[in-house]
Design a protein around this motif. Structure first.
Motif, short mmCIF file in Angstrom:
data_model
loop_
_atom_site.label_atom_id
_atom_site.label_comp_id
_atom_site.label_asym_id
_atom_site.label_seq_id
_atom_site.Cartn_x
_atom_site.Cartn_y
_atom_site.Cartn_z
N LYS A 36 0.81 -1.23 0.00
CA LYS A 36 0.00 0.00 0.00
C LYS A 36 0.84 1.27 0.00
CE LYS A 36 -0.44 -0.36 5.03
NZ LYS A 36 -1.30 -0.57 6.17
N ALA A 37 2.17 1.13 -0.15
CA ALA A 37 3.06 2.29 -0.14
C ALA A 37 2.79 3.18 -1.35
CB ALA A 37 4.51 1.84 -0.13
N SER A 38 2.89 4.49 -1.14
CA SER A 38 2.60 5.43 -2.23
C SER A 38 3.77 5.60 -3.18
CB SER A 38 2.21 6.80 -1.64
OG SER A 38 3.27 7.30 -0.82
N SER A 39 4.97 5.19 -2.76
CA SER A 39 6.14 5.30 -3.63
C SER A 39 7.21 4.32 -3.19
CB SER A 39 6.70 6.73 -3.59
OG SER A 39 7.28 6.99 -2.31
N VAL A 40 8.17 4.06 -4.09
CA VAL A 40 9.27 3.16 -3.77
C VAL A 40 10.12 3.77 -2.65
CG1 VAL A 40 10.82 4.10 -5.54
CG2 VAL A 40 11.14 1.77 -4.75
N GLU A 41 10.25 5.09 -2.64
CA GLU A 41 11.04 5.74 -1.58
C GLU A 41 10.38 5.53 -0.22
OE1 GLU A 41 12.28 10.22 -0.22
OE2 GLU A 41 12.61 9.68 -2.31
N ASN A 42 9.05 5.72 -0.16
CA ASN A 42 8.34 5.50 1.12
C ASN A 42 8.48 4.06 1.60
OD1 ASN A 42 7.49 8.14 1.26
ND2 ASN A 42 5.43 7.76 0.50
N ALA A 43 8.44 3.12 0.65
CA ALA A 43 8.55 1.70 1.00
C ALA A 43 9.93 1.40 1.59
CB ALA A 43 8.29 0.83 -0.22
N ILE A 44 10.99 1.93 0.97
CA ILE A 44 12.34 1.68 1.47
C ILE A 44 12.55 2.37 2.81
CG2 ILE A 44 14.81 2.08 1.05
CD1 ILE A 44 14.31 1.59 -1.89
N MET A 45 12.03 3.59 2.95
CA MET A 45 12.17 4.30 4.23
C MET A 45 11.46 3.54 5.35
SD MET A 45 14.11 6.80 3.67
CE MET A 45 14.70 7.86 2.38
N PHE A 46 10.30 2.98 5.04
CA PHE A 46 9.57 2.19 6.04
C PHE A 46 10.38 0.95 6.42
CE2 PHE A 46 6.55 -1.02 7.48
CZ PHE A 46 5.82 -0.30 8.42
N PHE B 149 13.98 -6.36 -0.51
CA PHE B 149 14.36 -5.14 -1.22
C PHE B 149 14.19 -5.31 -2.72
CE2 PHE B 149 15.67 -3.48 2.71
CZ PHE B 149 16.01 -2.14 2.56
N CYS B 150 14.41 -6.53 -3.22
CA CYS B 150 14.14 -6.81 -4.64
C CYS B 150 12.67 -6.59 -4.96
CB CYS B 150 14.53 -8.25 -4.99
SG CYS B 150 16.29 -8.57 -5.12
N ARG B 151 11.80 -7.07 -4.09
CA ARG B 151 10.35 -6.89 -4.30
C ARG B 151 9.98 -5.41 -4.30
NH1 ARG B 151 10.35 -11.35 -0.83
NH2 ARG B 151 9.67 -10.19 1.01
N ILE B 152 10.59 -4.65 -3.41
CA ILE B 152 10.31 -3.21 -3.34
C ILE B 152 10.76 -2.53 -4.64
CG2 ILE B 152 10.91 -1.04 -2.18
CD1 ILE B 152 11.17 -2.68 0.43
N LEU B 153 11.96 -2.86 -5.10
CA LEU B 153 12.46 -2.26 -6.34
C LEU B 153 11.60 -2.66 -7.54
CD1 LEU B 153 16.32 -2.74 -5.87
CD2 LEU B 153 15.04 -0.60 -5.68
N VAL C 124 9.85 -0.25 -10.30
CA VAL C 124 10.01 -0.39 -11.75
C VAL C 124 8.65 -0.54 -12.42
CG1 VAL C 124 10.89 -1.92 -13.57
CG2 VAL C 124 12.33 -1.39 -11.60
N LYS C 125 7.79 -1.36 -11.83
CA LYS C 125 6.45 -1.57 -12.39
C LYS C 125 5.65 -0.28 -12.45
CE LYS C 125 2.25 -4.32 -11.64
NZ LYS C 125 1.57 -5.27 -10.74
N ASN C 126 5.82 0.58 -11.42
CA ASN C 126 5.10 1.85 -11.38
C ASN C 126 5.81 2.96 -12.16
OD1 ASN C 126 3.20 0.63 -9.74
ND2 ASN C 126 4.08 1.41 -7.84
N ASP C 127 6.90 2.58 -12.85
CA ASP C 127 7.66 3.51 -13.68
C ASP C 127 8.28 4.66 -12.87
OD1 ASP C 127 8.71 3.94 -16.23
OD2 ASP C 127 7.23 5.47 -16.70
N GLU C 128 8.60 4.37 -11.63
CA GLU C 128 9.27 5.38 -10.78
C GLU C 128 10.78 5.35 -10.99
OE1 GLU C 128 7.94 5.81 -6.55
OE2 GLU C 128 6.89 3.95 -7.01
N ILE C 129 11.31 4.12 -11.17
CA ILE C 129 12.75 3.96 -11.30
C ILE C 129 13.07 3.00 -12.44
CG2 ILE C 129 13.31 4.43 -8.87
CD1 ILE C 129 13.31 1.39 -8.38
N ARG C 130 14.32 3.07 -12.89
CA ARG C 130 14.81 2.13 -13.90
C ARG C 130 15.99 1.39 -13.31
NH1 ARG C 130 14.42 6.46 -18.81
NH2 ARG C 130 12.17 6.30 -19.13
#
Length: 203
Positions: free
Chosen positions: A76-86, A131-135, A139-145
């Motif tokens: 339910k994280a709004s972004s990959v950054e929020n997920a990693i910070m959590f 961390f692989c799942r978070i990344l 990638v799926k949400n087109d936030e990072i490459r």
């Protein structure tokens, strides 16, 4: 394994976790854990033949709790950054709550790094996979490459671990575990590093 056995094992792990976290491994006996459980020592030894096997199971139990907590948030994280910070916050909170448990692991590592490395490798693998799942979500949400998700996850984890070691103010030959006062400094630096890291991966 029957459901009743699962329940008893889980109860043992929860009680042992509280004992180890509060008093530490060295100051906790199997007799005290059995007493807390209102079990006979024989029953406790049926599940765990010695204190070290119980300690290893408690470590796995604690890491599983942390991983499950982070996995629930990632969905339910709004972004990959929020997920990693959590994930970073949760790791630090877990270490703070179980300070004596993790400190003992660090002292064991210094005494026998090869043996402890073998014991800790599965835990590192599980956190790396998370961390692989978070990344992958990023990638799926087109936030990072990301060219290689597994390698990138390892780079993040190695950076977090290296930063923790680099910040410790004590003699590294004495202990690799931070004092309670050092947790906040380490967490702030780790978060700053992750923000810089993610900037380079932005789509």
């Amino acid at each position: 394994m029957s459901k009743n056995v699962d329940i008893k094992r889980a109860k043992i792990l929860e009680v042992a976790k509280r004992r180890f976290a509060h008093f530490g491994m060295a100051k906790t006996t199997m007799a005290e854990i059995a007493k807390d459980l209102a079990f006979s020592k024989a029953l406790l030894y049926y599940y765990f033949p010695d204190k070290h096997s119980l300690y290893k199971a408690v470590m796995e139990y604690v890491v599983n709790e942390m991983i499950n907590k982070v996995d629930a948030y990632v969905g339910k994280a709004s972004s990959v950054e929020n997920a990693i910070m959590f994930a970073i916050d949760s790791r630090m909170e877990t270490m703070r709550e179980n300070y004596n448990l993790f400190e003992y692991s660090s002292s064991l590592f210094l005494q026998n790094p090869r043996e402890m490395g073998k014991n800790l490798e599965p835990f590192f693998g599980r956190v790396r996979d998370q961390f692989c799942r978070i990344l992958e979500v990023g990638v799926k949400n087109d936030e990072i490459r990301v060219d290689d998700i597994g390698e990138t996850a390892e780079l993040i984890l190695f950076s977090l671990m290296g930063m923790r070691t680099g910040i410790l103010s004590k003699d590294l030959n004495d202990c690799l575990f931070p004092t309670p006062e050092e947790f906040e400094l380490i967490l702030a630096k780790q978060k700053k590093m992750v923000r810089i890291f993610l900037r380079g991966l932005r789509a």
